[in-house]
Design an enzyme around this catalytic site. Sequence first.
Site, mmCIF file in Angstrom:
data_model
loop_
_atom_site.group_PDB
_atom_site.id
_atom_site.type_symbol
_atom_site.label_atom_id
_atom_site.label_comp_id
_atom_site.label_asym_id
_atom_site.label_seq_id
_atom_site.Cartn_x
_atom_site.Cartn_y
_atom_site.Cartn_z
ATOM 1 N N LYS A 8 0.851 -1.183 0.000
ATOM 2 C CA LYS A 8 0.000 0.000 0.000
ATOM 3 C C LYS A 8 0.890 1.236 0.000
ATOM 4 O O LYS A 8 1.885 1.281 0.727
ATOM 5 C CB LYS A 8 -0.901 0.000 1.238
ATOM 6 C CG LYS A 8 -1.834 1.208 1.344
ATOM 7 C CD LYS A 8 -2.604 1.168 2.654
ATOM 8 C CE LYS A 8 -3.623 2.288 2.748
ATOM 9 N NZ LYS A 8 -3.034 3.628 2.607
ATOM 10 N N ASN A 188 6.602 5.695 -1.127
ATOM 11 C CA ASN A 188 7.888 5.047 -1.376
ATOM 12 C C ASN A 188 8.606 4.604 -0.110
ATOM 13 O O ASN A 188 9.830 4.450 -0.097
ATOM 14 C CB ASN A 188 8.811 5.975 -2.193
ATOM 15 C CG ASN A 188 8.178 6.402 -3.501
ATOM 16 O OD1 ASN A 188 7.628 5.573 -4.230
ATOM 17 N ND2 ASN A 188 8.230 7.706 -3.796
ATOM 18 N N ARG A 189 7.840 4.414 0.957
ATOM 19 C CA ARG A 189 8.368 3.977 2.250
ATOM 20 C C ARG A 189 9.319 4.993 2.873
ATOM 21 O O ARG A 189 10.072 4.663 3.790
ATOM 22 C CB ARG A 189 9.078 2.608 2.123
ATOM 23 C CG ARG A 189 8.165 1.474 1.623
ATOM 24 C CD ARG A 189 6.990 1.255 2.575
ATOM 25 N NE ARG A 189 6.196 0.093 2.233
ATOM 26 C CZ ARG A 189 5.055 0.145 1.558
ATOM 27 N NH1 ARG A 189 4.577 1.302 1.126
ATOM 28 N NH2 ARG A 189 4.363 -0.953 1.317
ATOM 29 N N LEU A 190 9.278 6.240 2.428
ATOM 30 C CA LEU A 190 10.075 7.301 3.034
ATOM 31 C C LEU A 190 9.230 7.986 4.121
ATOM 32 O O LEU A 190 8.889 9.169 4.034
ATOM 33 C CB LEU A 190 10.536 8.306 1.974
ATOM 34 C CG LEU A 190 11.519 7.766 0.940
ATOM 35 C CD1 LEU A 190 11.857 8.831 -0.090
ATOM 36 C CD2 LEU A 190 12.801 7.277 1.624
#
Length: 211
Positions: A8, A188-190
Amino acid sequence: MSIADLRKEYTLAGLSKKQLDPDPIRQFKKWLQQALEVVPEPNAMILATADGTGGPSARVVLLKGIDERGFAFFTNYDSRKGKELTANPRAAMVFYWAQMERQVCVRGDVLALAPAEAEAYFKTRPRGNRLAAWASKQSQPIPSRAELEECMSQVEARYSDDNIPMPPYWGGYVLAPKEIEFWQGRPNRLHDRFCYTKQPANQWRLERLSP
Protein backbone atom coordinates in the site's frame (compact mmCIF):
# COMPACT_ATOMS: atom_id res chain seq x y z
CA MET A 1 -1.70 -12.63 -5.63
CA SER A 2 0.93 -13.68 -3.10
CA ILE A 3 1.53 -12.09 0.29
CA ALA A 4 4.77 -10.65 -1.09
CA ASP A 5 2.75 -8.71 -3.67
CA LEU A 6 0.56 -7.01 -1.07
CA ARG A 7 1.57 -3.39 -0.60
CA LYS A 8 0.00 0.00 0.00
CA GLU A 9 1.23 3.49 -0.75
CA TYR A 10 0.82 5.97 2.09
CA THR A 11 -0.30 9.32 0.73
CA LEU A 12 -2.62 10.98 3.25
CA ALA A 13 -0.27 13.35 5.02
CA GLY A 14 3.24 14.28 6.06
CA LEU A 15 4.68 15.15 9.45
CA SER A 16 7.22 17.84 10.35
CA LYS A 17 8.92 18.72 13.61
CA LYS A 18 7.15 22.06 13.84
CA GLN A 19 3.77 20.26 13.86
CA LEU A 20 4.67 18.33 17.02
CA ASP A 21 3.98 19.42 20.58
CA PRO A 22 7.10 19.63 22.80
CA ASP A 23 5.36 17.21 25.17
CA PRO A 24 4.72 13.74 23.69
CA ILE A 25 1.80 13.01 26.02
CA ARG A 26 -0.02 16.07 24.76
CA GLN A 27 0.90 15.10 21.19
CA PHE A 28 -0.47 11.59 21.73
CA LYS A 29 -3.72 13.00 23.07
CA LYS A 30 -4.06 15.15 19.94
CA TRP A 31 -3.56 12.17 17.65
CA LEU A 32 -5.88 9.99 19.75
CA GLN A 33 -8.61 12.62 19.58
CA GLN A 34 -8.27 12.71 15.79
CA ALA A 35 -8.31 8.90 15.66
CA LEU A 36 -11.57 8.80 17.63
CA GLU A 37 -13.29 10.33 14.61
CA VAL A 38 -12.18 7.75 12.03
CA VAL A 39 -10.77 4.62 13.71
CA PRO A 40 -13.24 2.01 15.05
CA GLU A 41 -11.28 1.17 18.22
CA PRO A 42 -8.45 3.70 18.51
CA ASN A 43 -7.50 2.68 22.06
CA ALA A 44 -6.63 -0.86 20.93
CA MET A 45 -2.88 -1.42 21.20
CA ILE A 46 -0.36 -4.20 20.90
CA LEU A 47 1.31 -4.75 24.27
CA ALA A 48 4.66 -6.57 24.17
CA THR A 49 6.17 -8.03 27.33
CA ALA A 50 8.99 -10.45 28.12
CA ASP A 51 9.55 -13.07 30.78
CA GLY A 52 12.53 -13.28 33.11
CA THR A 53 14.66 -14.97 30.44
CA GLY A 54 13.81 -12.40 27.79
CA GLY A 55 11.27 -14.56 25.95
CA PRO A 56 8.76 -12.15 24.36
CA SER A 57 5.01 -12.29 23.95
CA ALA A 58 2.47 -9.83 22.57
CA ARG A 59 -1.27 -9.33 22.46
CA VAL A 60 -3.90 -6.65 21.83
CA VAL A 61 -5.21 -4.86 24.91
CA LEU A 62 -7.16 -1.63 25.43
CA LEU A 63 -5.71 1.64 26.67
CA LYS A 64 -7.89 2.90 29.52
CA GLY A 65 -6.11 6.05 30.62
CA ILE A 66 -3.43 8.54 29.62
CA ASP A 67 -1.97 11.25 31.86
CA GLU A 68 1.39 12.68 32.87
CA ARG A 69 2.34 9.31 34.42
CA GLY A 70 1.89 7.41 31.17
CA PHE A 71 -0.41 4.84 29.57
CA ALA A 72 -2.80 2.83 31.78
CA PHE A 73 -4.39 -0.57 31.19
CA PHE A 74 -6.01 -3.26 33.32
CA THR A 75 -5.73 -7.04 33.49
CA ASN A 76 -5.60 -10.20 35.58
CA TYR A 77 -2.29 -10.24 37.46
CA ASP A 78 -2.15 -14.03 37.06
CA SER A 79 -2.33 -13.82 33.25
CA ARG A 80 0.75 -14.32 31.11
CA LYS A 81 1.31 -10.59 30.77
CA GLY A 82 0.80 -10.09 34.49
CA LYS A 83 3.38 -12.73 35.37
CA GLU A 84 5.82 -11.40 32.80
CA LEU A 85 5.45 -7.85 34.09
CA THR A 86 6.21 -9.11 37.60
CA ALA A 87 9.38 -10.81 36.35
CA ASN A 88 10.37 -8.03 33.94
CA PRO A 89 8.52 -4.73 34.57
CA ARG A 90 9.24 -3.19 31.17
CA ALA A 91 7.06 -3.21 28.07
CA ALA A 92 6.39 -1.76 24.64
CA MET A 93 3.13 -0.60 23.06
CA VAL A 94 2.13 -0.02 19.46
CA PHE A 95 -0.97 1.86 18.32
CA TYR A 96 -1.69 1.38 14.61
CA TRP A 97 -4.34 3.59 13.02
CA ALA A 98 -4.54 2.35 9.42
CA GLN A 99 -7.26 4.79 8.42
CA MET A 100 -4.87 7.65 9.22
CA GLU A 101 -1.67 5.90 8.07
CA ARG A 102 -0.21 6.48 11.53
CA GLN A 103 1.34 4.51 14.33
CA VAL A 104 2.72 5.37 17.75
CA CYS A 105 5.37 3.20 19.44
CA VAL A 106 6.03 3.46 23.18
CA ARG A 107 8.71 1.89 25.39
CA GLY A 108 9.18 2.22 29.13
CA ASP A 109 8.91 0.88 32.65
CA VAL A 110 5.65 -0.54 34.00
CA LEU A 111 4.29 0.12 37.49
CA ALA A 112 1.22 -1.31 39.20
CA LEU A 113 -1.59 1.15 39.85
CA ALA A 114 -2.86 1.61 43.39
CA PRO A 115 -5.69 -0.82 44.26
CA ALA A 116 -8.06 2.08 44.92
CA GLU A 117 -7.51 3.44 41.41
CA ALA A 118 -8.02 -0.01 39.88
CA GLU A 119 -11.18 -0.54 41.92
CA ALA A 120 -12.60 2.82 40.82
CA TYR A 121 -12.18 1.74 37.19
CA PHE A 122 -13.48 -1.79 37.88
CA LYS A 123 -16.77 -0.34 39.13
CA THR A 124 -17.31 1.41 35.79
CA ARG A 125 -17.08 -1.82 33.77
CA PRO A 126 -20.26 -3.49 32.46
CA ARG A 127 -21.73 -6.09 34.81
CA GLY A 128 -20.84 -8.98 32.50
CA ASN A 129 -17.20 -7.88 32.33
CA ARG A 130 -16.97 -7.71 36.11
CA LEU A 131 -18.45 -11.19 36.44
CA ALA A 132 -16.10 -12.54 33.78
CA ALA A 133 -13.10 -11.29 35.78
CA TRP A 134 -14.14 -13.79 38.47
CA ALA A 135 -15.11 -16.59 36.07
CA SER A 136 -11.94 -16.62 33.97
CA LYS A 137 -8.58 -17.91 35.16
CA GLN A 138 -6.91 -15.92 32.42
CA SER A 139 -4.22 -17.70 30.37
CA GLN A 140 -4.77 -21.02 32.22
CA PRO A 141 -5.77 -24.17 30.27
CA ILE A 142 -9.44 -25.21 30.50
CA PRO A 143 -10.98 -28.47 29.25
CA SER A 144 -13.92 -26.93 27.40
CA ARG A 145 -16.07 -23.89 26.66
CA ALA A 146 -18.82 -25.55 28.66
CA GLU A 147 -16.73 -25.43 31.82
CA LEU A 148 -16.03 -21.73 31.31
CA GLU A 149 -19.74 -21.02 30.89
CA GLU A 150 -20.51 -23.09 34.00
CA CYS A 151 -18.03 -20.98 35.97
CA MET A 152 -19.77 -17.86 34.68
CA SER A 153 -23.16 -19.22 35.76
CA GLN A 154 -21.84 -19.90 39.25
CA VAL A 155 -20.44 -16.38 39.52
CA GLU A 156 -23.75 -14.90 38.32
CA ALA A 157 -25.55 -16.84 41.04
CA ARG A 158 -23.05 -15.71 43.68
CA TYR A 159 -23.37 -12.04 42.76
CA SER A 160 -27.05 -11.68 41.94
CA ASP A 161 -27.10 -7.91 42.48
CA ASP A 162 -24.75 -5.28 41.05
CA ASN A 163 -22.42 -5.27 44.06
CA ILE A 164 -19.56 -7.20 42.45
CA PRO A 165 -16.20 -6.76 44.20
CA MET A 166 -12.92 -6.52 42.32
CA PRO A 167 -11.02 -9.82 42.40
CA PRO A 168 -7.81 -9.67 44.47
CA TYR A 169 -5.80 -10.85 41.46
CA TRP A 170 -7.10 -8.10 39.15
CA GLY A 171 -5.75 -4.57 38.74
CA GLY A 172 -4.04 -1.98 36.61
CA TYR A 173 -0.67 -0.92 35.31
CA VAL A 174 0.79 2.28 33.93
CA LEU A 175 3.60 2.28 31.40
CA ALA A 176 5.86 5.24 32.18
CA PRO A 177 7.36 6.07 28.77
CA LYS A 178 11.06 6.52 28.11
CA GLU A 179 10.60 6.70 24.35
CA ILE A 180 7.56 7.63 22.25
CA GLU A 181 7.77 7.52 18.45
CA PHE A 182 5.23 9.09 16.11
CA TRP A 183 5.11 7.58 12.61
CA GLN A 184 3.31 9.00 9.59
CA GLY A 185 3.25 6.90 6.42
CA ARG A 186 4.67 8.51 3.27
CA PRO A 187 5.07 7.39 -0.37
CA ASN A 188 7.89 5.05 -1.38
CA ARG A 189 8.37 3.98 2.25
CA LEU A 190 10.08 7.30 3.03
CA HIS A 191 7.98 7.64 6.17
CA ASP A 192 8.14 10.51 8.65
CA ARG A 193 9.35 9.29 12.06
CA PHE A 194 9.94 11.41 15.16
CA CYS A 195 11.11 10.01 18.48
CA TYR A 196 10.84 11.66 21.90
CA THR A 197 13.41 10.38 24.42
CA LYS A 198 13.07 11.09 28.14
CA GLN A 199 15.85 13.26 29.58
CA PRO A 200 16.71 14.28 33.17
CA ALA A 201 14.32 16.64 34.96
CA ASN A 202 11.39 15.24 32.92
CA GLN A 203 12.52 16.92 29.73
CA TRP A 204 12.16 15.36 26.27
CA ARG A 205 14.57 15.26 23.33
CA LEU A 206 12.85 15.17 19.94
CA GLU A 207 14.65 13.77 16.89
CA ARG A 208 13.70 12.82 13.36
CA LEU A 209 14.54 9.19 12.55
CA SER A 210 15.40 7.79 9.17
CA PRO A 211 12.63 5.58 7.80
